[in-house]
Scaffold this motif. Structure first.
Motif, PDB file in Angstrom:
ATOM      1  N   ILE A  91       0.850  -1.185   0.000  1.00 23.14           N
ATOM      2  CA  ILE A  91       0.000   0.000   0.000  1.00 23.14           C
ATOM      3  C   ILE A  91       0.886   1.236   0.000  1.00 23.14           C
ATOM      4  O   ILE A  91       1.765   1.380   0.865  1.00 23.14           O
ATOM      5  N   GLU A  92       0.663   2.112  -0.949  1.00 23.49           N
ATOM      6  CA  GLU A  92       1.471   3.313  -1.057  1.00 23.49           C
ATOM      7  C   GLU A  92       1.018   4.366  -0.057  1.00 23.49           C
ATOM      8  O   GLU A  92      -0.157   4.422   0.334  1.00 23.49           O
ATOM      9  N   ALA A  93       1.963   5.203   0.377  1.00 21.41           N
ATOM     10  CA  ALA A  93       1.652   6.306   1.289  1.00 21.41           C
ATOM     11  C   ALA A  93       0.629   7.231   0.636  1.00 21.41           C
ATOM     12  O   ALA A  93       0.656   7.460  -0.580  1.00 21.41           O
ATOM     13  N   GLU A  94      -0.257   7.770   1.427  1.00 27.90           N
ATOM     14  CA  GLU A  94      -1.313   8.691   1.006  1.00 27.90           C
ATOM     15  C   GLU A  94      -2.382   8.033   0.128  1.00 27.90           C
ATOM     16  O   GLU A  94      -3.289   8.707  -0.345  1.00 27.90           O
ATOM     17  N   GLU A  95      -2.276   6.741  -0.108  1.00 28.29           N
ATOM     18  CA  GLU A  95      -3.327   6.051  -0.870  1.00 28.29           C
ATOM     19  C   GLU A  95      -4.568   5.930   0.007  1.00 28.29           C
ATOM     20  O   GLU A  95      -4.519   5.327   1.074  1.00 28.29           O
ATOM     21  N   GLU A  96      -5.673   6.514  -0.437  1.00 29.26           N
ATOM     22  CA  GLU A  96      -6.867   6.591   0.404  1.00 29.26           C
ATOM     23  C   GLU A  96      -7.762   5.360   0.286  1.00 29.26           C
ATOM     24  O   GLU A  96      -8.288   4.876   1.274  1.00 29.26           O
ATOM     25  N   VAL A  97      -7.921   4.871  -0.919  1.00 31.76           N
ATOM     26  CA  VAL A  97      -8.868   3.789  -1.167  1.00 31.76           C
ATOM     27  C   VAL A  97      -8.116   2.540  -1.604  1.00 31.76           C
ATOM     28  O   VAL A  97      -7.241   2.601  -2.477  1.00 31.76           O
ATOM     29  N   LEU A  98      -8.463   1.407  -0.994  1.00 32.62           N
ATOM     30  CA  LEU A  98      -7.873   0.121  -1.356  1.00 32.62           C
ATOM     31  C   LEU A  98      -8.954  -0.760  -1.950  1.00 32.62           C
ATOM     32  O   LEU A  98     -10.023  -0.926  -1.352  1.00 32.62           O
ATOM     33  N   GLU A  99      -8.692  -1.293  -3.132  1.00 28.68           N
ATOM     34  CA  GLU A  99      -9.615  -2.236  -3.749  1.00 28.68           C
ATOM     35  C   GLU A  99      -8.884  -3.558  -3.912  1.00 28.68           C
ATOM     36  O   GLU A  99      -7.943  -3.666  -4.702  1.00 28.68           O
ATOM     37  N   ILE A 100      -9.294  -4.553  -3.138  1.00 22.15           N
ATOM     38  CA  ILE A 100      -8.602  -5.841  -3.082  1.00 22.15           C
ATOM     39  C   ILE A 100      -9.579  -6.939  -3.451  1.00 22.15           C
ATOM     40  O   ILE A 100     -10.735  -6.938  -3.012  1.00 22.15           O
ATOM     41  N   GLU A 101      -9.116  -7.864  -4.276  1.00 19.19           N
ATOM     42  CA  GLU A 101      -9.947  -8.984  -4.698  1.00 19.19           C
ATOM     43  C   GLU A 101      -9.389 -10.291  -4.126  1.00 19.19           C
ATOM     44  O   GLU A 101      -8.221 -10.613  -4.334  1.00 19.19           O
ATOM     45  N   LEU A 102     -10.232 -11.020  -3.396  1.00 23.50           N
ATOM     46  CA  LEU A 102      -9.881 -12.343  -2.884  1.00 23.50           C
ATOM     47  C   LEU A 102     -10.699 -13.383  -3.630  1.00 23.50           C
ATOM     48  O   LEU A 102     -11.788 -13.077  -4.140  1.00 23.50           O
ATOM     49  N   GLN A 103     -10.200 -14.621  -3.672  1.00 23.06           N
ATOM     50  CA  GLN A 103     -10.927 -15.653  -4.399  1.00 23.06           C
ATOM     51  C   GLN A 103     -10.562 -17.029  -3.866  1.00 23.06           C
ATOM     52  O   GLN A 103      -9.463 -17.255  -3.361  1.00 23.06           O
ATOM     53  N   TRP A 104     -11.508 -17.918  -3.959  1.00 23.10           N
ATOM     54  CA  TRP A 104     -11.235 -19.320  -3.628  1.00 23.10           C
ATOM     55  C   TRP A 104     -12.238 -20.184  -4.379  1.00 23.10           C
ATOM     56  O   TRP A 104     -13.404 -19.824  -4.554  1.00 23.10           O
ATOM     57  N   GLY A 105     -11.790 -21.348  -4.844  1.00 15.94           N
ATOM     58  CA  GLY A 105     -12.667 -22.278  -5.547  1.00 15.94           C
ATOM     59  C   GLY A 105     -11.895 -23.194  -6.440  1.00 15.94           C
ATOM     60  O   GLY A 105     -10.777 -23.618  -6.133  1.00 15.94           O
ATOM     61  N   SER A 106     -12.470 -23.480  -7.607  1.00 13.27           N
ATOM     62  CA  SER A 106     -11.858 -24.394  -8.578  1.00 13.27           C
ATOM     63  C   SER A 106     -12.335 -23.994  -9.960  1.00 13.27           C
ATOM     64  O   SER A 106     -13.459 -23.502 -10.126  1.00 13.27           O
ATOM     65  N   ASN A 107     -11.501 -24.218 -10.967  1.00 19.25           N
ATOM     66  CA  ASN A 107     -11.919 -23.935 -12.337  1.00 19.25           C
ATOM     67  C   ASN A 107     -12.860 -24.988 -12.892  1.00 19.25           C
ATOM     68  O   ASN A 107     -13.352 -24.875 -14.006  1.00 19.25           O
ATOM     69  N   VAL A 108     -13.112 -26.030 -12.094  1.00 13.15           N
ATOM     70  CA  VAL A 108     -14.035 -27.089 -12.494  1.00 13.15           C
ATOM     71  C   VAL A 108     -15.429 -26.758 -11.968  1.00 13.15           C
ATOM     72  O   VAL A 108     -15.628 -26.626 -10.748  1.00 13.15           O
ATOM     73  N   LYS A 109     -16.384 -26.630 -12.849  1.00 12.61           N
ATOM     74  CA  LYS A 109     -17.748 -26.345 -12.415  1.00 12.61           C
ATOM     75  C   LYS A 109     -18.321 -27.525 -11.648  1.00 12.61           C
ATOM     76  O   LYS A 109     -18.009 -28.676 -11.927  1.00 12.61           O
ATOM     77  N   GLY A 110     -19.177 -27.224 -10.687  1.00 16.23           N
ATOM     78  CA  GLY A 110     -19.822 -28.268  -9.910  1.00 16.23           C
ATOM     79  C   GLY A 110     -19.047 -28.695  -8.677  1.00 16.23           C
ATOM     80  O   GLY A 110     -19.428 -29.663  -8.016  1.00 16.23           O
ATOM     81  N   SER A 111     -17.973 -27.971  -8.338  1.00 17.21           N
ATOM     82  CA  SER A 111     -17.190 -28.331  -7.152  1.00 17.21           C
ATOM     83  C   SER A 111     -17.806 -27.792  -5.865  1.00 17.21           C
ATOM     84  O   SER A 111     -17.321 -28.101  -4.775  1.00 17.21           O
ATOM     85  N   TRP A 112     -18.857 -26.989  -6.001  1.00 18.77           N
ATOM     86  CA  TRP A 112     -19.552 -26.438  -4.825  1.00 18.77           C
ATOM     87  C   TRP A 112     -20.843 -27.213  -4.600  1.00 18.77           C
ATOM     88  O   TRP A 112     -21.632 -27.409  -5.516  1.00 18.77           O
ATOM     89  N   SER A 113     -21.063 -27.639  -3.361  1.00 20.22           N
ATOM     90  CA  SER A 113     -22.316 -28.302  -2.995  1.00 20.22           C
ATOM     91  C   SER A 113     -23.321 -27.266  -2.521  1.00 20.22           C
ATOM     92  O   SER A 113     -22.951 -26.195  -2.017  1.00 20.22           O
ATOM     93  N   LYS A 114     -24.590 -27.592  -2.659  1.00 23.56           N
ATOM     94  CA  LYS A 114     -25.634 -26.682  -2.189  1.00 23.56           C
ATOM     95  C   LYS A 114     -25.566 -26.548  -0.672  1.00 23.56           C
ATOM     96  O   LYS A 114     -25.308 -27.517   0.036  1.00 23.56           O
TER      97      LYS A 114
END
Length: 868
Positions: A208-231
């Motif tokens: 994070i740079e000095a004087e930077e006011e807004v941080l936009e951060i993207e997190l992710q978790w999963g798999s590139n295979v569809k259907g790996s998530w259960s209901k």
């Protein structure tokens, strides 16, 4: 081979530590390195490994801080080897200074791994997330790994489709609170299923740079295979420096549902909508300042502030480690008249709960009985659940909630189903909702007692008093600002006097703030009509176009002008009605009174004098059964129509059942509906005394709905004077009690018509008339017997005597006997007799049967000496 760093030796499941790369100076004593590798000689033999762990500082070039050299025995039974060593000082914040560092690991002199880590120093001697950053927004969407999507390409979801979801991405918007210099931000996301089993974990490290006011951060978790998530239900936990930043609950199901997930912040209880990077959200003090700006409501403001402070106290105790078992109740009961600010305060409470993290949105969804109760079986539950889901995250505001509760003997009302669903929702529903019920105090007391579990769900009770005249005056100033007008000094005085007069004469339907807003609205309309009615409206100045004058206020009509009919006298109908009246047997006093009334009304009509300002024409019909009350009422209605004082001239007949409803709040509606039907005619209330309980001239039960019917009736009789008339009929003693029960009743009824019992000769005349209608005639012996029998009935009569009604029963019996006698004859015998003739045999024995049927009870009347 892996090399990780951590700063606490706290033991975790699976032989793991709290691994991280970014540390606060004042939480750090030692920094540990963990070297992990697989044992290639697993299950074969023990052996010894030679390890070097070196730590370097990059603060001023590359400087070696330590070189830890040692040998470790590796057991043949360990498939994975952990080598852990640390460096620092036992005093927190003493050794490690702000800067960049790294560990290097060597096995048998060969470098096998490197791990960088960073020490940050905000100048605060305690670690607090707020010193580094503040979460402003959190949104979730589905996409492949490391997808670089533009903002317009992202579809934010609350529910993810099970068969299509690959990676669940989390867009975090944060405000940088540590802008003095550059620093490193490390965020960890851990995804759990509904059983709190760890599904996955990912780490994000960003400079994070000095004087930077807004941080936009993207997190992710999963798999590139569809259907790996259960209901099911999931939570994504965001961690910063081993502290919980936020919890994001989301769902995986059959279909996707768009929307922004609610965010549960530390020490909060429910998901809440975050303000966003644009800062549109409100904090606690902003909401309370808005509450303080409301006019009046001093007691409500103080109680609400006390409630908010107590909630903050409970949150503070949780922050300090207290295990609070007390359930925080957000549900409330608002009691008060219309226009006292109930809806406004409900909106304030929604915003207040949202600012405190107790509600995710803070909006208000307002409903009433119509919005919740279905017309048919099976309709109510879906309507209620739909309203609940629309209110989820905010406040479900139920106005006139008492209309949901019928009397205890009405178990079929769908309103009870609404209450049962609400109780269940408030008891063990998913939460994130406050239920506020509002209505008149008396009715709300009954409502809360209508279900055993209902009252216990409400801990907050707010009593909204009527605004005082000075408060209403202040509200009128605010209303003027809203409508872009000002009051002249004279106009202000006149309006204030109007407010005071209305306040003094108010009842529980007094509109309070709504009443004042209506006054200003009408005054503005009068201003516009006055300006546009002038010869040159364009010549008026801006000040004149906004100033409400005394004339504009004086032209305000608090009630709509009554438009009464001015119809000519219908001589043909009047003659017909009077003829019908005069042909009635007996009741000479009634005929005389009506004839005098007709003459008087005719005189007033012909001399163009206002009849309705001189006569109420509401009439009480008092008399025993069968004395002709209903018949005369119908004739009198015709007479009023003929005189032109009734527009339609019809008569609506009703009784207690037609006026009184089975549940609180609906009797007034039901009574008003009957009155509306009778507009332009007569409302005839038979056995009107049934609207009161008991017989002592007062209500035996103050909560009886008949009292509400009487109050509604009285108000409409005054407000709609001359537009309809009320005829109230009943027995003498009971009607006396009826007129005493309310002081306004006797004064509203200008006429009392007393129907005396028919004399014996009148009863005989009635009998002859009824026989003529049946096509029958009496032979002389039968006539003598019937006359004597009626004389006997009259002499021994009591208060249960049915008069013409009893005569009708006798004639029906005579007709039946005559028909049975003729039916027993042969055809030849019948041809020799008159089929219309009533013989002595047809009436013989009526006295004995009459005594058995009618008089087999103690009489409270008077008997003649001959029968004593």
């Amino acid at each position: 081979m892996d090399l990780k760093t951590y700063c606490t030796v706290e033991w975790l499941a699976g032989n793991k530590k709290k691994y991280r790369q970014v540390f606060d100076r004042y939480e750090t004593a030692h920094i540990y390195a963990e070297l992990t590798f697989y044992n290639k000689l697993f299950d074969e033999e023990d052996w010894v490994v030679k390890v070097n762990l070196k730590c370097y500082s990059l603060k001023k070039g590359r400087k070696e801080l330590c070189d830890l050299s040692f040998e470790r025995k590796v057991s043949r039974y360990d498939n994975c080897v952990y080598i852990r060593e640390g460096w620092g000082n036992k005093k927190v914040g003493n050794f490690w200074k702000a800067g960049s560092y790294y560990w290097e690991a060597y096995i048998d002199g060969e470098k096998v791994a490197t791990r960088y880590f960073y020490i940050e120093d905000t100048g605060k001697k305690t670690l607090d997330i707020k010193h580094y950053l503040q979460l402003k927004s959190a949104k979730m969407f589905e996409a492949p790994y490391n997808a670089s999507l533009a903002e317009e390409e992202k579809v934010y979801l609350k529910t993810f489709p099970a068969n299509e979801t690959r990676y669940v991405h989390i867009d975090l918007g944060l405000e940088n609170m540590f802008r003095a210099k550059s620093w490193h931000c490390e965020l960890v996301v851990r995804v759990y299923n509904s059983a709190r089993q760890l599904k996955g974990e990912a780490t994000h490290l960003q400079s994070i740079e000095a004087e930077e006011e807004v941080l936009e951060i993207e997190l992710q978790w999963g798999s590139n295979v569809k259907g790996s998530w259960s209901k099911g239900q999931y939570t994504a936990e965001i961690i910063f420096m081993d502290q919980l930043l936020a919890i994001l609950p989301f769902t995986v199901d059959e279909e996707a549902e768009e929307g922004i997930v609610g965010c549960i912040l530390p020490n909060q209880f429910q998901p809440m909508a975050l303000p966003g990077l644009d800062g549109q959200g409100e904090d606690f003090e902003e909401v309370m300042q808005g509450l303080d700006r409301l006019i009046g409501l001093a007691a409500i403001k103080q109680k609400l502030r006390d409630h908010a402070n107590y909630l903050q106290f409970l949150q503070l105790r949780r922050d300090k480690g207290f295990a609070e078992t007390e359930e925080i109740s957000l549900h409330a009961v608002f009691q008060g008249n219309p226009g006292t600010g109930k809806t406004t305060v409900a909106k304030m409470m929604g915003r207040l709960y949202s600012s405190m993290g107790l509600l995710s949105k803070g909006h208000v969804h307002e409903v009433d009985r119509v919005d919740l109760v279905g017309e048919y079986i099976g309709q109510t539950a879906p309507k209620v659940r739909d309203a609940i889901e629309k209110a989820r995250g905010g406040v479900l505001f139920i106005d006139e909630a008492y209309a949901l509760a019928r009397t205890n003997d009405d178990s079929k009302d769908f309103g009870r189903e609404v209450i049962e669903i609400l109780v269940k929702e408030m008891s063990n529903g998913p939460g994130d909702m406050a239920v506020i019920v509002a209505g008149y105090p008396k009715e709300m007391k009954y409502f809360l007692g209508s279900n055993p579990g209902l009252r216990s769900r409400f801990k907050l009770f707010f009593d909204f008093s009527d605004y005082l005249p000075d408060e209403l005056s202040a509200i009128s100033n605010y209303a003027c600002q809203q409508k872009g007008v000002v009051l002249s000094e004279a106009g202000r005085k006149a309006l204030d006097q109007m407010i005071v007069d209305a306040f003094r004469s108010r009842d529980r339907s007094f509109g309070n703030a709504r009443f004042v807003y209506d006054l200003i609205e009408e005054a503005k309309i009068n201003l516009g009509l006055r300006i546009m009615g002038s010869e040159a409206p364009q010549q008026f100045s801006k000040e004149e176009l906004e100033t409400i004058s005394l004339e504009d206020v004086q032209r305000i009509e608090l009630e709509s002008p009554k438009r009464l009919p001015n119809l000519p006298i219908d001589e043909r109908l009047l003659t017909e009605a009077m003829k019908e009246l005069n042909e009635l047997i007996g009741m000479q006093n009634i005929k005389t009174e009506i004839a005098e009334l007709v003459q008087l009304v005719r005189f007033y009509r012909l001399s163009h004098r206002n009849v309705l300002n001189k006569f109420f024409l509401h009439t009480v019909f008092v008399g025993n059964p069968g004395t002709g009350k209903t018949t005369v009422a119908r004739i009198l209605t015709k007479i009023y129509k003929a005189l032109g004082i009734l527009e339609r001239g019809h008569m609506v007949e009703t009784d207690r059942q037609g006026l009184v409803a089975g549940y609180v709040g609906q009797t007034a509606i039901k009574t008003s509906e009957r009155i509306d039907e009778a507009m332009g005619g007569v409302l005839f209330i038979d056995e009107a005394y049934a609207l009161i309980s008991g017989g002592n001239g007062s209500l035996a039960n103050a909560s009886d709905f008949g009292a509400e019917a009487i109050q509604t009736l009285l108000k409409r009789m005054e407000d709609s004077r001359g537009q309809f008339f009320v005829f109230a009929a009943g027995y003498p003693e009971n009607m006396e009690n009826f007129l005493k029960v309310n002081p306004g009743l006797r004064s509203r009824f200008d006429k009392v018509l007393k129907f005396e019992d028919y004399k014996s000769e009148e009863l005989y005349s009635i009998a002859l008339m009824m026989l003529e209608e049946e096509g029958l005639e009496l032979e002389e012996a039968a006539a003598d017997y019937l006359r004597q029998h009626l004389e006997q009935l009259y002499e021994v009569r009591d208060k249960y005597f049915g008069n013409a009604r009893s005569v009708r029963q006798l004639i029906n019996e005579v007709s039946r006997r005559q028909s049975l006698r003729l039916a027993a004859l042969t055809e030849e015998e019948r041809q020799q007799l008159s089929l219309q003739q009533v013989s002595y045999a047809d009436v013989a024995g009526l006295a004995a049967e009459g005594e058995e049927q009618l008089f087999n009870k103690k009489s409270i009347g008077f008997r003649s000496k001959g029968n004593a």
